[in-house]
Design an enzyme around this catalytic site. Structure first.
Site, PDB file in Angstrom:
ATOM      1  N   CYS A 213      60.930  54.699  28.460  1.00  0.00           N
ATOM      2  CA  CYS A 213      59.866  54.967  29.697  1.00  0.00           C
ATOM      3  C   CYS A 213      59.637  56.712  29.607  1.00  0.00           C
ATOM      4  CB  CYS A 213      60.175  54.651  30.949  1.00  0.00           C
ATOM      5  SG  CYS A 213      58.974  54.818  32.335  1.00  0.00           S
TER       6      CYS A 213
ATOM      7  N   CYS B 225      64.086  49.581  37.213  1.00  0.00           N
ATOM      8  CA  CYS B 225      62.801  49.516  38.279  1.00  0.00           C
ATOM      9  C   CYS B 225      62.527  47.958  38.035  1.00  0.00           C
ATOM     10  CB  CYS B 225      61.885  50.452  38.074  1.00  0.00           C
ATOM     11  SG  CYS B 225      61.015  50.157  36.397  1.00  0.00           S
TER      12      CYS B 225
END
Length: 377
Positions: A112, A208
């Site tokens: 990410c 997440c």
């Protein structure tokens, strides 16, 4: 020269802050705002809203976007939410699923940072005429004789340099980390002092996009029909059990094997995804001292002509750095030779090398082996 190392007055310096909605990025924005910088907050919507609100305590979730907005309003600064769902799905979530199916143990937070936050978001910051992009990471950017260097955080217990090894020198030139020289306790105190609503918000702990902490369930949803049962075998190839999919296992795992009849505890020694096979053995069979890397990123001039660089290396985020020598290969590959063999080295994890507090670079673990010298020792 201002506090960010730029030859401009703070009021003439535009800083885009990546705001996750947590206490760290909120304090980073507040400190910069207090110093008089022209601060713009950006929060990324990384996955479907329905999924986002289902996961309490994860970064980039629905509540976090709301919290980031509240902080921006409190600081009287502009705040934007950007929809990066498609990019995040392709660059991070799909890679996560494919890595698990390949018998690896991926680290999606690194992907990410590498593929979304420090690439796409950084370009967005430039489009907004920002002079730099700031984040709440606990890592230090230090001015060096040949340009900025990436260093471990002052608070060793909060250091996140392992997760930022893929940062390129060009990206580091544009990045700033206001919290790297502070302990977490001071960040919490500052959040209270600055009147931020997130002052007592707990840190996010899990990935997440994994709603209930079950990696296997996410992979099943993303790759239906791809998880197949198979055999658990010992190192001689004898079948000692069955499993419901190799994604439930990682190198060095001891619990949950459900195999018996051995004189000593068994560990996962190897995963063979094509054969859907889990290989188990005693702890001594985990020892490896040669680590082969792919996608190596150097924040330091790469060694040439077969020369090795003495380093300390982390092969997992929580491990203590170990002495080793790193060699650069062709096509972004590399090899690490550890001074002492280590257990539980897993493909898909990162190997990050340091010179003291300075990050020299890192790469993704492709495989590991035990040298003849170590076998004979």
């Amino acid at each position: 020269m201002n506090s960010l190392g730029l030859d401009k007055h703070p009021s003439q310096t535009r800083v885009v802050v990546a705001m996750s909605g947590g206490v760290d990025s909120s304090v980073a924005a507040a400190l910069l705002k207090r110093e008089g910088y022209d601060v713009v907050g950006i929060t990324l919507q990384l996955y479907d809203h329905g999924q986002a609100v289902a996961k309490k305590g994860a970064c980039c979730a629905g509540q976090d976007i709301y919290d980031a907005k509240r902080v921006a309003d409190r600081l009287d600064m502009p705040h934007y939410v950007l929809g990066y769902e498609s990019r995040f799905r392709q660059a991070v979530i799909d890679d996560f699923a494919d890595s698990y199916l390949a018998g690896e143990t991926p680290i999606p937070c690194v992907r990410c940072n590498e593929r979304v936050k420090f690439r796409d978001l950084l370009e967005t910051a430039r489009e907004l005429d920002a002079d730099c992009l700031a984040t709440g990471h606990y890592v230090q950017r230090v001015a060096g004789s040949q340009g900025p260097e990436l260093h471990r955080a002052v608070d060793d217990s909060r250091d996140q340099s392992y997760f930022l090894f893929a940062t390129t020198p060009e990206q580091l030139d544009f990045l700033r980390f206001p919290l790297g020289g502070r302990p977490k306790t001071e960040t919490r105190r500052l959040a209270e002092e600055l009147g931020l609503a997130v002052a007592d918000k707990p840190d996010s702990q899990d990935i997440c996009f994994v709603p209930q902490g079950s990696y296997a369930e996410v992979v099943k949803k993303l790759r239906p029909g791809s998880i197949e049962p198979g055999e658990i075998v010992d190192m001689s190839g004898n079948v000692v059990g069955r499993h419901e999919g190799i994604i439930h296992f990682t190198i060095g795992q001891r619990r949950g094997l459900n195999v018996g009849g051995f004189d000593e505890p068994m560990y996962v020694v190897r995963l063979e995804p094509e054969a859907r096979r889990v290989v188990v053995g005693p702890q001594r069979a985990l020892a490896r001292d040669v680590v082969h890397l792919r996608e190596v990123n150097w924040l330091y001039p790469a060694p040439v002509d077969g020369q090795g660089v003495p380093v300390s290396v982390k092969l997992r985020s929580a491990m203590m750095p170990q002495p080793a020598t790193v060699y650069a290969g062709e096509g972004g590959t590399g090899t690490i030779v550890l001074d002492t063999a280590q257990n539980g080295i897993s493909p898909g994890q990162a190997a990050v090398f340091y010179d003291g507090a300075r990050v020299l670079g890192g790469g993704w673990i492709d495989s590991a082996s035990l040298s003849e010298a170590a076998k004979a020792a």
